[in-house]
Each structure stands twice: as structure tokens, then as C-alpha cells.
Write an enzyme that holds these catalytic residues in place. Sequence first.
Site, PDB file in Angstrom:
ATOM      1  N   CYS A 107       0.832  -1.200   0.000  1.00 51.93           N
ATOM      2  CA  CYS A 107       0.000   0.000   0.000  1.00 51.93           C
ATOM      3  C   CYS A 107       0.872   1.258   0.000  1.00 51.93           C
ATOM      4  CB  CYS A 107      -0.883  -0.026   1.236  1.00 51.93           C
ATOM      5  SG  CYS A 107      -1.860   1.460   1.418  1.00 51.93           S
ATOM      6  N   CYS A 198      -7.745  -0.137  -0.594  1.00 50.92           N
ATOM      7  CA  CYS A 198      -7.195  -0.629   0.673  1.00 50.92           C
ATOM      8  C   CYS A 198      -6.919  -2.114   0.531  1.00 50.92           C
ATOM      9  CB  CYS A 198      -8.171  -0.377   1.806  1.00 50.92           C
ATOM     10  SG  CYS A 198      -7.633  -1.149   3.336  1.00 50.92           S
ATOM     11  N   GLN A 321     -17.329 -10.376  14.167  1.00 49.91           N
ATOM     12  CA  GLN A 321     -15.874 -10.453  13.953  1.00 49.91           C
ATOM     13  C   GLN A 321     -15.535 -10.010  12.535  1.00 49.91           C
ATOM     14  OE1 GLN A 321     -13.567 -11.228  16.133  1.00 49.91           O
ATOM     15  NE2 GLN A 321     -14.662 -12.198  17.814  1.00 49.91           N
ATOM     16  N   CYS A 449      -7.965 -10.738  23.268  1.00 49.99           N
ATOM     17  CA  CYS A 449      -7.372  -9.875  22.233  1.00 49.99           C
ATOM     18  C   CYS A 449      -6.252  -9.037  22.834  1.00 49.99           C
ATOM     19  CB  CYS A 449      -8.442  -8.980  21.623  1.00 49.99           C
ATOM     20  SG  CYS A 449      -9.294  -7.993  22.848  1.00 49.99           S
TER      21      CYS A 449
END
Length: 494
Positions: A107, A198, A321, A449
Site C-alpha cells: 500500500c 485498501c 468479527q 485480544c
Amino acid sequence: MYLGSITSELVIGMGRDVKKNTRKVNRSSEGTNNAPYAKNDELNVTIDAIGSEGEGIAHVDGYTLFIKDALIGDEALVKVIKTKKSYGYARMEQILKPSPYRVEPRCGVARQCGGCQLQHLDYKEQLRYKENKVKECFKRIGHFGDEIDAVTEPIIGMEEPYYYRNKAQFPVGKSKEGKVITGFYASRSHAIIDTPHCYIQAEINDKLLEIVKVFLGEEGIEPYNEETQTGLVRHILTRVGFVTGEIMVCLVLNGKKLPNHEKLVKQLENIEGMTSICININTENTNVILGQTCKTIWGQDYITDYIGDIKYQISPLSFYQVNPVQTKKLYETALEYADLSGNEVVWDLYCGIGTISLFLAKNAKQVYGVEIVPQAIEDAKNNAKINDITNAEFFVGAAEEVMPEKYKQGADSMSADVIVVDPPRKGCDEALLSTIVEMKPERVVYVSCAPATLARDCRYLCDNGYEVRRIRAVDQFGHSVHVETVVLLEQKTR
Ligand code: SAH
């Protein structure tokens, strides 16, 4: 011992010998705060660790420098920008010798955009970094020993770490020339970086955004301006069901109506998979993206998707999710660790819309899910219904309040064979951990997480009768510093 909240910066070495620092150049003076360096000092350093935000770290004669965009293994000329007594921040001036793990990001705006912190690090090394980060947390924060290495299983990486996200929220703004732009916020800022493509979002987004941008331009509809709080369109939210191919487009408005929306609908409705087009009303001066009210302007109020065999209905406001391919692997790992035979009572705490609960239900006698957000529990009940699952019951409330209460009231019928927890980053409340210890489930499966709070909570459980048996990280967010982990704790046998 409960270590409380964890705020300290965690520094993760990569377990390799890296050449010792350092040759100093242009060193002007010592800092006023007793730091060995001052602003604008320049020095050569070798990066020997990665910080929790992905920044490079160099240790120079016992002093720690955090250097954005530097990679482990880089030798670089850096300029000090800020100092504290024992650590400081520096900017990379020149890479003298690039790290062997450095790759060209795909990117073009990877450096400016806040989304990917590690795109310039080889993906295999990203995985190694994440696995190491989990182990280091267990050792440094959880005070576990090297036995952690023996129970850590290889991280589950992505086969293709691109185009993996099923949900995107693009802020809408205007370029200097007055053109409507969409993109992402620059790191730690609200300046929008125009991002035509993206690499981690669903590829269909390019087409969807182009249609919306052309429509806004033609109709002269103004993007929202945060400073003046004027203009209409704040964000474009898209969701894509990776299994079903269903697509949702939702425009977040600082107002109640989208003028001439029929024209936009006409352009979008023929796109293959288009299932739901809606607006969300958010007239508050806030950086919360979505308001509480949604109106469907074409199609259904939701899209449907699957994780494994379980079907989920997803509306703009539902939590779901974002990487469904890796989520399936995460849940399968949790299911394997839970080792269910069909006779167990399982509690799924912090259950969200019941994703893990429903995954476990087919192999358990009874599942109880607890979640603090009432709307999520509504979704969980609905998801149980559309999957014909009758052995999952859901409660609204704080896990640390609901479970002790239900346990005390229901005693035997509520007692748990297995408890699954999947808390937010701050980890479990101590009251919850102490109830788990009191309820004595055979197994605790901890999905996390945030490895730092995971390690802290595992220390508590291990000081109170449990043992860490298996640890496995799953990469849900390639190119970011985040990592999910599943841990199996069992009652100590000795
Ligand atoms: N297990 C779910 C969601 C995990 S995210 C999944 O895999 O999809 C963590 C969830 O914990 C969020 O839904 C959040 O709303 C919820 N939560 C936060 N604090 C809580 C608390 N004290 N008690 C119960 N749920 C809580």
C-alpha cells in the site's frame, strides 16, 4: 496475586542476537530532565526490539528510544524528538542498513495511514513477533517461567493476509480542490488520507465507494466537517458476507435524510450480492461513528453470513468479527480446547452476539451466555433461533455480577464444567475470576485480544488451582500489531 490494570509499555525482543548499539553523532547536550540525550541529538542505532504499537526500539547504554517506522534489525540514523528520564522518542532520519525482514509495503499510504502498523515487515516475521509477544507477556507480566514455551503451539497465520476484512468504515471528507474523498484517518489524527484502494478490506469496496462519491459529487451533497459540524455525510459503512456474498452499504448522516437517495439506490442495487442499503443517523458532535437509529432505504435490514455451519444475521449496529476466515480457526481452537463430549454445562462469558456460544452448543448439554450490551443479547437469541439451537440461554448484564448471582441461585444446575471467557482488552474483573475459582470448572478456555491482561488473569487462576495447558495465538489482523490468543487452563492434578 492480582496485578491490577496493566499500563506499562511492553517491550518485545525477537529472541535474536542483534548487533550492539551504537555510535553517536552530533550529540549536543544532555537533556534537562537527566536524560542522556536532548531534543535534536542525532545518533546511529540498531533496532533490537518491537514495541506494543509496532514501533522500533533501540537500547542505547541502558536508555530506551522508541522510533516509529523502524524495524527490528534496521541500523539507522535517528534524531531525538522528545526525552523522559529513562526513555525517549526519536525520528528515523536515514536507514543505514535495512533489516533483513523489511519488505516494500503493497500500500502506497501504509506509512501515513493508522490502519496497518507492520506492512513493511515480512508476514512470517509478523507472525513470529506476535507469537513472541504472547510468550513474553506470560513471562514478564504473568511471571510464568520457560514452561510457557513448551505449551505454546504454533501461531495460526493467514493464508492470504490481504483483503481479509468484512467490515469497513470510511470517513468522508473533501480534498483541497473540493473533491469528495474517502479513506482512513492518519495515525493519531482525524485528517483523512485519500485512499483509493485498501489492501486489507474487501475488494468490492472500491466500486461501492466510487459510486457513492460520484453520487455525492453530482448531487452537491457535502461531506461532514468535524470542525464546523456542518455537512451531511460522515462515514460510509460497508459489510460483506464472505460466505454468502451478501453486501450492505450504510451511509452515516449528520441528518435524517439523504436527498435523492433513489438515484444512489439505482446505481447500487444491480451490484451482485447487494442485499441492504441503509442510512444511519448520527447528529451528535462525537467521534463515535454510528448513531443509534438506522433506516433501510432498499432491501433487507441485515445481511446473513456463516462461520462454520452457524448462520448469523448482521445489521449495521451488530458486533461481528471482522476476519471471518480466521475467526472460524479461532473458534475451532476454542472448541478443541473445551473438549466437549455433549454432557457439559458451559458458560460463555462476554458472549457478544453469541458467536462462540452457538459454536459450542452443538457439542454441549447446555450453554449459558452473558453479555453487557442488551442489543447483542437480542441478536444472540435471534441467532440461536435461526439456527434451531435450543440449548443456549442468554443473560444481559456484567459477567462479574450475573454469573455469581445465577450460580448462587441455581447452584447445581448452573454449575459449570467448562467456562469460556472472551473479555475486552481490559481483561476479566477480579470478582469474576474469584467466582470461576469457586465454581471449579474442569476447564477454562480464555480467548483474548490483549495478551498483557490475559497473562495477568492466567496468573490469578494459576495461583488458585489452575494450570496453563495449551496456548495458541491466531492472527486475525494481519499487518496490525494485534493478536488473538486462546488458552486452555485445567485444574491442577497435583
Ligand atoms: N465473544 C464474542 C464477543 C467478544 S468482544 C465474539 O467472539 O464475537 C467482548 C464483549 O464483551 C463485547 O461484546 C462487550 O460488549 C462485552 N463486555 C464488556 N464488558 C463486559 C462485562 N463486564 N460483562 C459482560 N460482557 C461485557
